[in-house]
Design a protein around this motif. Structure first.
Motif, short mmCIF file in Angstrom:
data_model
loop_
_atom_site.label_atom_id
_atom_site.label_comp_id
_atom_site.label_asym_id
_atom_site.label_seq_id
_atom_site.Cartn_x
_atom_site.Cartn_y
_atom_site.Cartn_z
N ILE A 57 8.47 5.18 12.21
CA ILE A 57 8.48 3.80 12.24
C ILE A 57 10.00 3.32 12.53
CG2 ILE A 57 6.88 3.32 10.48
CD1 ILE A 57 9.13 3.59 8.34
N THR A 62 9.32 7.73 8.76
CA THR A 62 8.00 7.64 8.86
C THR A 62 7.42 6.85 7.70
OG1 THR A 62 7.66 9.71 7.64
CG2 THR A 62 7.94 10.12 9.76
N ILE A 63 6.10 6.44 8.38
CA ILE A 63 5.11 5.66 7.47
C ILE A 63 4.23 6.90 6.86
CG2 ILE A 63 3.61 5.28 9.35
CD1 ILE A 63 2.45 2.78 7.79
N GLY A 88 12.12 4.10 -1.46
CA GLY A 88 11.82 4.51 -0.12
C GLY A 88 10.78 3.28 0.34
N GLN A 94 3.00 1.54 1.85
CA GLN A 94 2.92 2.01 0.13
C GLN A 94 3.16 0.55 -0.70
OE1 GLN A 94 2.22 5.35 -1.56
NE2 GLN A 94 1.61 3.60 -2.79
N ARG A 110 17.13 2.32 1.75
CA ARG A 110 18.63 2.53 2.01
C ARG A 110 18.73 2.27 3.69
NH1 ARG A 110 19.75 7.17 4.37
NH2 ARG A 110 21.79 7.49 3.66
N GLN A 111 18.01 2.20 4.34
CA GLN A 111 18.06 1.79 5.71
C GLN A 111 18.08 0.21 5.86
OE1 GLN A 111 18.80 3.87 8.48
NE2 GLN A 111 18.14 6.02 7.75
N ASP A 136 20.66 2.44 -2.85
CA ASP A 136 20.63 3.71 -3.04
C ASP A 136 19.50 3.97 -4.27
OD1 ASP A 136 20.58 6.49 -3.32
OD2 ASP A 136 22.57 6.57 -4.28
N GLY A 137 18.20 4.37 -3.71
CA GLY A 137 17.36 4.74 -4.84
C GLY A 137 17.53 5.78 -5.87
N TYR A 138 18.65 6.31 -5.81
CA TYR A 138 18.74 7.71 -6.64
C TYR A 138 19.37 6.91 -8.08
CZ TYR A 138 18.77 11.89 -4.07
OH TYR A 138 18.53 13.02 -3.38
N THR A 153 8.89 7.99 -2.52
CA THR A 153 8.24 8.42 -1.19
C THR A 153 8.97 8.99 -0.32
OG1 THR A 153 8.85 6.16 -0.29
CG2 THR A 153 6.99 6.16 -1.64
N ALA A 154 9.89 9.80 -0.71
CA ALA A 154 10.91 10.55 0.21
C ALA A 154 10.99 12.05 -0.73
CB ALA A 154 12.15 9.86 0.45
N VAL A 206 9.96 12.73 4.82
CA VAL A 206 11.29 12.78 5.16
C VAL A 206 12.29 12.77 3.78
CG1 VAL A 206 11.11 11.51 7.22
CG2 VAL A 206 11.52 10.32 5.25
N LEU A 208 14.95 12.18 0.79
CA LEU A 208 15.54 11.43 -0.02
C LEU A 208 17.13 11.63 0.05
CD1 LEU A 208 15.07 8.87 -2.16
CD2 LEU A 208 15.42 10.58 -3.80
N LEU A 209 17.77 10.67 0.62
CA LEU A 209 19.36 10.86 1.05
C LEU A 209 20.06 10.25 0.21
CD1 LEU A 209 18.84 10.27 4.83
CD2 LEU A 209 19.09 12.51 3.75
N1 SAH Z 1 6.78 4.26 1.38
C1 SAH Z 1 7.17 4.36 2.95
C2 SAH Z 1 7.52 5.82 3.17
C3 SAH Z 1 8.68 5.55 4.03
S1 SAH Z 1 9.58 7.22 4.44
C4 SAH Z 1 6.20 3.92 3.76
O1 SAH Z 1 4.70 3.78 3.36
O2 SAH Z 1 6.14 3.65 5.00
C5 SAH Z 1 10.66 7.21 3.12
C6 SAH Z 1 11.78 6.06 3.04
O3 SAH Z 1 12.58 6.52 2.02
C7 SAH Z 1 12.61 6.07 4.43
O4 SAH Z 1 12.19 4.70 4.77
C8 SAH Z 1 14.00 6.15 4.07
O5 SAH Z 1 15.03 5.54 4.69
C9 SAH Z 1 13.84 6.01 2.39
N2 SAH Z 1 15.05 6.71 1.68
C10 SAH Z 1 15.70 7.78 1.95
N3 SAH Z 1 16.53 7.98 0.94
C11 SAH Z 1 16.54 6.86 0.07
C12 SAH Z 1 17.38 6.61 -0.95
N4 SAH Z 1 18.38 7.45 -1.59
N5 SAH Z 1 17.19 5.22 -1.63
C13 SAH Z 1 16.30 4.49 -0.87
N6 SAH Z 1 15.45 4.81 -0.12
C14 SAH Z 1 15.67 6.18 0.62
#
Ligand code: SAH
Length: 213
Positions: A57, A62-63, A88, A94, A110-111, A136-138, A153-154, A206, A208-209
């Motif tokens: 995506i 990715t979705i 994410g 989702q 986070r992007q 930052d989702g953490y 979702t990562a 993908v 979780l960064l």
């Molecule tokens: N739920 C999304 C899945 C996307 S993939 C869907 O249905 O399309 C996972 C997403 O997590 C990515 O967009 C990525 O940028 C995000 N992500 C990775 N690390 C993150 C973090 N620390 N905090 C928030 N989002 C994060």
């Protein structure tokens, strides 16, 4: 932004496939029948939208695969008006499934590029999460806690402590844990200090960064 009876037919087929693969929560299947997944992919990739596959995506993300989205949504045992935190946001697919199921969704991405894109897309589709945020989702969203459930979702190398702390008693945290592949993991909060852990086999996400901002 076109959604036709052909798309509706493809969605019905996808929901049937998910049922065959073991998704039993009719509310999840109903949401899959309703959310126009093809509008969450770049136009030109429409033909792939109703295959049970993950898809790029942008921004290297990715979705998630529809089965994975349905599986995680089912684990959440969503009730109407449940307050759910999603880590994410990505494409927002989702997020949309949970909104259509009647949840109040708070989602963090986070992007920046994806955050902006999805913040524009969802209202166009008349899907209105409670709160979308860039960050930052953490860390979760301490200002909006506690949540009935939390979905990551990562692929997470560890369970972020902040997320455990932001869960209501009785609430569920659904998180794919691991580096290369992930084990779908669910924690149910029993009381202030105890969590019950359940594991559900292997999935691929993908990563979780950590801390971009
Ligand atoms: N739920 C999304 C899945 C996307 S993939 C869907 O249905 O399309 C996972 C997403 O997590 C990515 O967009 C990525 O940028 C995000 N992500 C990775 N690390 C993150 C973090 N620390 N905090 C928030 N989002 C994060």
């Amino acid at each position: 932004m076109r959604d036709t009876s052909k798309h509706q037919g493809l969605r019905n087929q996808l929901a049937n496939q998910l049922k065959e693969k073991g998704i039993t929560d009719e509310r999840v299947l109903e949401a899959v029948r309703k959310v126009p997944r093809h509008l969450f992919l770049n136009s030109g990739f429409e033909d792939f939208a109703y295959q049970d596959k993950a898809f790029p995506i942008g921004a290297g993300q990715t979705i998630s695969q529809p089965y994975t989205v349905a599986f995680q949504s089912q684990l959440l045992e969503v009730q109407k008006d449940h307050k759910i935190l999603e880590i994410g946001t990505g494409s927002g697919y989702q997020t949309a499934i949970l909104c259509v199921m009647g949840a109040k969704v708070y989602s963090v991405e986070r992007q920046n590029e994806l955050f902006k894109q999805t913040s524009i897309l969802l209202p166009k589709l008349n899907i209105r999460p409670k709160h979308l945020s860039f960050g930052d989702g953490y860390k979760g969203l301490p200002n909006h806690a506690p949540f009935d459930s939390i979905i990551v979702t990562a692929g997470a190398p560890i369970i972020p402590q902040a997320l455990m702390a932001q869960l209501k008693i009785g609430g569920r945290l659904v998180i794919p844990l691991g580096e290369k592949h992930q084990i779908m993991t669910m924690l149910i909060r029993k009381n202030a200090t105890q969590f019950e852990k359940h594991e559900f086999g292997e999935f691929r996400f993908v990563p979780l960064l950590e801390n971009k901002n």
